[in-house]
Scaffold this motif. Sequence first.
Motif, PDB file in Angstrom:
ATOM      1  N   GLU A  15       0.830  -1.209   0.000  1.00 54.50           N
ATOM      2  CA  GLU A  15       0.000   0.000   0.000  1.00 54.50           C
ATOM      3  C   GLU A  15       0.861   1.254   0.000  1.00 54.50           C
ATOM      4  O   GLU A  15       0.591   2.221  -0.703  1.00 54.50           O
ATOM      5  CB  GLU A  15      -0.953   0.022   1.207  1.00 54.50           C
ATOM      6  CG  GLU A  15      -2.019  -1.045   1.187  1.00 54.50           C
ATOM      7  CD  GLU A  15      -1.555  -2.388   1.744  1.00 54.50           C
ATOM      8  OE1 GLU A  15      -0.414  -2.500   2.279  1.00 54.50           O
ATOM      9  OE2 GLU A  15      -2.325  -3.355   1.627  1.00 54.50           O
ATOM     10  N   ARG A  16       1.907   1.223   0.800  1.00 55.40           N
ATOM     11  CA  ARG A  16       2.790   2.395   0.897  1.00 55.40           C
ATOM     12  C   ARG A  16       3.580   2.614  -0.387  1.00 55.40           C
ATOM     13  O   ARG A  16       3.756   3.753  -0.829  1.00 55.40           O
ATOM     14  CB  ARG A  16       3.738   2.188   2.074  1.00 55.40           C
ATOM     15  CG  ARG A  16       4.525   3.397   2.364  1.00 55.40           C
ATOM     16  CD  ARG A  16       4.397   3.809   3.824  1.00 55.40           C
ATOM     17  NE  ARG A  16       5.380   4.851   4.014  1.00 55.40           N
ATOM     18  CZ  ARG A  16       6.599   4.633   4.463  1.00 55.40           C
ATOM     19  NH1 ARG A  16       6.960   3.448   4.860  1.00 55.40           N
ATOM     20  NH2 ARG A  16       7.450   5.619   4.548  1.00 55.40           N
ATOM     21  N   TYR A  18       2.664   1.644  -3.423  1.00 49.93           N
ATOM     22  CA  TYR A  18       1.703   2.095  -4.428  1.00 49.93           C
ATOM     23  C   TYR A  18       1.360   3.574  -4.213  1.00 49.93           C
ATOM     24  O   TYR A  18       1.379   4.366  -5.162  1.00 49.93           O
ATOM     25  CB  TYR A  18       0.432   1.250  -4.388  1.00 49.93           C
ATOM     26  CG  TYR A  18      -0.515   1.567  -5.524  1.00 49.93           C
ATOM     27  CD1 TYR A  18      -0.479   0.832  -6.698  1.00 49.93           C
ATOM     28  CD2 TYR A  18      -1.438   2.610  -5.418  1.00 49.93           C
ATOM     29  CE1 TYR A  18      -1.333   1.130  -7.749  1.00 49.93           C
ATOM     30  CE2 TYR A  18      -2.295   2.917  -6.463  1.00 49.93           C
ATOM     31  CZ  TYR A  18      -2.241   2.173  -7.626  1.00 49.93           C
ATOM     32  OH  TYR A  18      -3.078   2.478  -8.672  1.00 49.93           O
ATOM     33  N   ASP A  19       1.059   3.946  -2.977  1.00 50.89           N
ATOM     34  CA  ASP A  19       0.699   5.339  -2.684  1.00 50.89           C
ATOM     35  C   ASP A  19       1.819   6.299  -3.075  1.00 50.89           C
ATOM     36  O   ASP A  19       1.576   7.375  -3.616  1.00 50.89           O
ATOM     37  CB  ASP A  19       0.355   5.527  -1.210  1.00 50.89           C
ATOM     38  CG  ASP A  19      -0.995   4.927  -0.843  1.00 50.89           C
ATOM     39  OD1 ASP A  19      -1.792   4.609  -1.762  1.00 50.89           O
ATOM     40  OD2 ASP A  19      -1.250   4.760   0.375  1.00 50.89           O
ATOM     41  N   ARG A  72      -5.416  -0.475  -7.863  1.00 46.85           N
ATOM     42  CA  ARG A  72      -4.848  -0.179  -6.546  1.00 46.85           C
ATOM     43  C   ARG A  72      -4.032  -1.349  -5.987  1.00 46.85           C
ATOM     44  O   ARG A  72      -4.513  -2.479  -5.930  1.00 46.85           O
ATOM     45  CB  ARG A  72      -5.976   0.176  -5.572  1.00 46.85           C
ATOM     46  CG  ARG A  72      -5.481   0.488  -4.198  1.00 46.85           C
ATOM     47  CD  ARG A  72      -5.925   1.861  -3.737  1.00 46.85           C
ATOM     48  NE  ARG A  72      -5.362   2.132  -2.431  1.00 46.85           N
ATOM     49  CZ  ARG A  72      -4.201   2.757  -2.247  1.00 46.85           C
ATOM     50  NH1 ARG A  72      -3.520   3.189  -3.266  1.00 46.85           N
ATOM     51  NH2 ARG A  72      -3.740   2.968  -1.041  1.00 46.85           N
ATOM     52  N   ASN A  73      -2.795  -1.044  -5.610  1.00 45.59           N
ATOM     53  CA  ASN A  73      -1.854  -1.990  -4.994  1.00 45.59           C
ATOM     54  C   ASN A  73      -1.453  -3.144  -5.910  1.00 45.59           C
ATOM     55  O   ASN A  73      -0.844  -4.108  -5.446  1.00 45.59           O
ATOM     56  CB  ASN A  73      -2.398  -2.536  -3.670  1.00 45.59           C
ATOM     57  CG  ASN A  73      -2.665  -1.443  -2.667  1.00 45.59           C
ATOM     58  OD1 ASN A  73      -2.005  -0.405  -2.674  1.00 45.59           O
ATOM     59  ND2 ASN A  73      -3.642  -1.651  -1.822  1.00 45.59           N
ATOM     60  N   SER A  94       2.624  -8.053  -3.303  1.00 47.40           N
ATOM     61  CA  SER A  94       2.851  -8.188  -1.873  1.00 47.40           C
ATOM     62  C   SER A  94       3.689  -9.444  -1.632  1.00 47.40           C
ATOM     63  O   SER A  94       3.421 -10.494  -2.197  1.00 47.40           O
ATOM     64  CB  SER A  94       1.509  -8.290  -1.145  1.00 47.40           C
ATOM     65  OG  SER A  94       1.716  -8.283   0.235  1.00 47.40           O
TER      66      SER A  94
END
Length: 145
Positions: A15-16, A18-19, A72-73, A94
């Motif tokens: 998540e981090r 990707y963000d 997303r992600n 991941s």
Amino acid sequence: MTTASDSIEIEVDVERVYDYLDDPYNHAEVTPSLSDVREVEPLENGGKRLAFTYEMAGVGVDGELVQTVAERNERMTFDMHGPLDGEIDLEFESTEDGTRLTYTGRYDVPGAVLSKVAEPFVRRYNERELRTMLENVKARLELEG
């Protein structure tokens, strides 16, 4: 068409990562030859359209990126338009220790003769650029914790 691809393991959650890369201005921070990102517009698909300047051999080359995929992600895909056309694909996976980030660039070198002569140089240049970009993302995100 010239293709360059590489992956890196980053000890930060997906998540981090990707963000961080979802902000186009961060690309200029980690991509050595990307000198300017501007005119960023959100798109209905969750992606972005933006103008950029890329420095090649001391010469600024302007272009446009249009994000065609924003999963997303998982994935970001950009169509690149300008003197050098192509596609940039970022895949996020991941892992047990964080994230595997894979960068694949596909570029059309203009002109039949130029492309035959320049293709090996363009491929090596792009391989070095994308490797440095991946290492910079890793260093930036792991340093921040």
